[in-house]
Design a protein around this motif. Sequence first.
Motif, short mmCIF file in Angstrom:
data_model
loop_
_atom_site.label_atom_id
_atom_site.label_comp_id
_atom_site.label_asym_id
_atom_site.label_seq_id
_atom_site.Cartn_x
_atom_site.Cartn_y
_atom_site.Cartn_z
N ARG A 164 0.86 -1.34 -0.10
CA ARG A 164 0.02 0.10 0.10
C ARG A 164 0.89 1.34 0.08
O ARG A 164 0.57 2.26 -0.80
N ALA A 165 1.95 1.11 0.94
CA ALA A 165 2.72 2.50 0.93
C ALA A 165 3.57 2.60 -0.64
O ALA A 165 3.64 3.75 -0.85
N GLU A 166 4.03 1.45 -1.10
CA GLU A 166 4.69 1.88 -2.26
C GLU A 166 3.86 2.12 -3.52
O GLU A 166 3.96 2.92 -4.35
N MET A 167 2.35 1.80 -3.43
CA MET A 167 1.45 1.98 -4.38
C MET A 167 1.18 3.62 -4.25
O MET A 167 1.09 4.44 -5.21
N GLN A 168 1.19 4.11 -2.89
CA GLN A 168 0.91 5.39 -2.80
C GLN A 168 1.87 6.47 -3.29
O GLN A 168 1.87 7.22 -3.85
N ALA A 169 3.31 5.77 -3.36
CA ALA A 169 4.42 6.50 -3.65
C ALA A 169 4.41 6.75 -5.23
O ALA A 169 4.75 7.76 -5.76
N ILE A 170 4.08 5.61 -5.90
CA ILE A 170 3.85 5.56 -7.26
C ILE A 170 2.53 6.38 -7.62
O ILE A 170 2.86 7.24 -8.84
N SER A 171 1.62 6.42 -7.13
CA SER A 171 0.59 7.36 -7.45
C SER A 171 1.02 8.94 -7.42
O SER A 171 0.61 9.71 -8.18
N GLU A 172 1.84 9.33 -6.24
CA GLU A 172 2.32 10.56 -6.29
C GLU A 172 3.20 10.97 -7.26
O GLU A 172 3.23 12.09 -7.69
N VAL A 173 4.18 10.01 -7.82
CA VAL A 173 5.00 10.29 -8.85
C VAL A 173 4.13 10.60 -10.02
O VAL A 173 4.35 11.49 -10.74
#
Length: 621
Positions: A164-173
Amino acid sequence: MRPIIRQLDDSAINRIAAGEVVERPASAVKELVENAIDAGARRITVEIADGGKTLIRVIDDGCGMTGAELPLALSRHATSKIDGSDLLDIHSFGFRGEALPSLGAVGRLTIQSRAAGEEGAEVSVSGGEMTAVKPCALNGGTVVMLRDLFYATPARLKFMRTDRAEMQAISEVIKRLAMAEPSVGFTLRDVSEGRDRVTFRADPCSGDLFDALRGRLSQVMGAEFTENALSIDAEREGFRLTGLAALPTYSRGSSVAQHLFVNGRPVQDRMLHGALRGAYADFLSRERHPAVALFVDCDPHKVDMNVHPAKSEVRFREPGVVRGLIVSALRHALAEAGHRASSTVAGATLGAMRPEPSGPPRVYQMDRPSQGALASSWRAQAPQPMPERPLGERPAPEPAGFAEFSQDYSGRVDVVETPETDAAQPVEALPLGAARGQVHENYIIAQTGDGVVIVDQHAAHERLVYEKLKRQMAERGVAAQALLIPEIVEFSADDLSRLLGIADELSRMGLTIEAFGGTAVAVRETPAILGEVNAKALLTDILDELSDYGSSQLVQEKIEAILSRVACHGSIRSGRRMRAEEMNALLREMEATPHSGQCNHGRPTYVELKLADIERLFGRT
């Protein structure tokens, strides 16, 4: 034994470089999407599984590559973005030629691509080992698929966070790149465990600069941001600043809503964030952060993008000019906003007024009253009996219905007479309307052409007094207090150089310092309004700000904090009953004073409720 110098093989070199370029799955997505944008793609789709740890697939409709170019694209420092003759003349996202070979060194990378007029081709590389190029079926563009990221460097997997945290970081990018390219469509899909869920979508926006940008920011940051943001367009000495900056009353508890771009590239630069903080320093407390999306554009030779492999840091040739441009442009825009406050304030007020739902929804149907209730109602509404009067006297006016309730149950409010100036001018022409009353000796109720305004009299007057004190200080300057015995403070050579570099700026704020030989400085004058000053502590704090933000506004902030306290004590106190002319004079002064929509700490000074919203509260629409 004497260590032997040896040349590392290409696989080891690529894995070492991958540690700088690919820190986490979001870094890989950033590099691949930037390549798609540089290829002229109009629509980009990113598919992610398990937070990018098992699958990252980027699909674009760009220009594509031929089969002969694919092996070269996977070679280190091979790129089509620059020719190597001028490393400052950069007009693309990528230019180092490191991303694809680094990804192929730490994961299983497959590239399918087709250029116009050519056949589709595919190549794979796993752990640095490349396969032969083979044909594939593809309509056009490029599909890059990265599986099992960091399988070749298992130690890096231990540093991965949750899916979930990695997906959130990808979404921000993806969101930052979407803001940088409003004309490109972006779609982010989560395909973990066989599902196909769109987590972010931004369709291409058309129109001129601000129309396209405002449309894209509405998709990414929300419509509330664009509704409460000011357009920024300023230029100075070859640098241009554009974008949107939110009103101080639309602030956040952290800096997550601050997006800065240099020549279209998302960056994280301490100097830019320091300039942003300085621009809003007079309107927000340190616990609140502004929301902005700002774009700095300049000649590529005036900024160095080749500072870090991730290309997220930049170095300006003239940082002072850029900082001054940001501060002056934002403050000018905020001053032009006048007394405007964010619309979210009214929304929060209306939300607080709505009753909590309890039980099943009520059916609004008139119940059949009993005969006793009908009789009581008729008696209450019946005209009162006419009193006896002497012969020849004129009859008294007939009492209105509910006469017996008028004393005990009436919620009568004294009517506030407006001044003659307001009577001559229509209420609709006044932004904050005309005062109609005061409640709890603290809140002014004003009527506008299409609603009601509630003003916090203390907060509003505090801001007015504060702006007046600042104008007086700007006209007369900051009074300095000469020290009878100068205070000598020792610093390191680097700190001494940084302090003396801003000595003229400090002198304008009433703090006079000069070199005293060696690594010491002599403090000869301090701002009189600060009273007794610990010079060493003050200079140390200034050095800390210089280190963090590249500039220091500490002395000015301390002076303005004192002016703010003076304004607080000199303003109208809560609990004071005001006359009608005083209330209207306060409203008119608010309309004429910049920044009067928020108090000295960024809180709103008034709330405006539209009549249509109030009627909805009572179910009248």
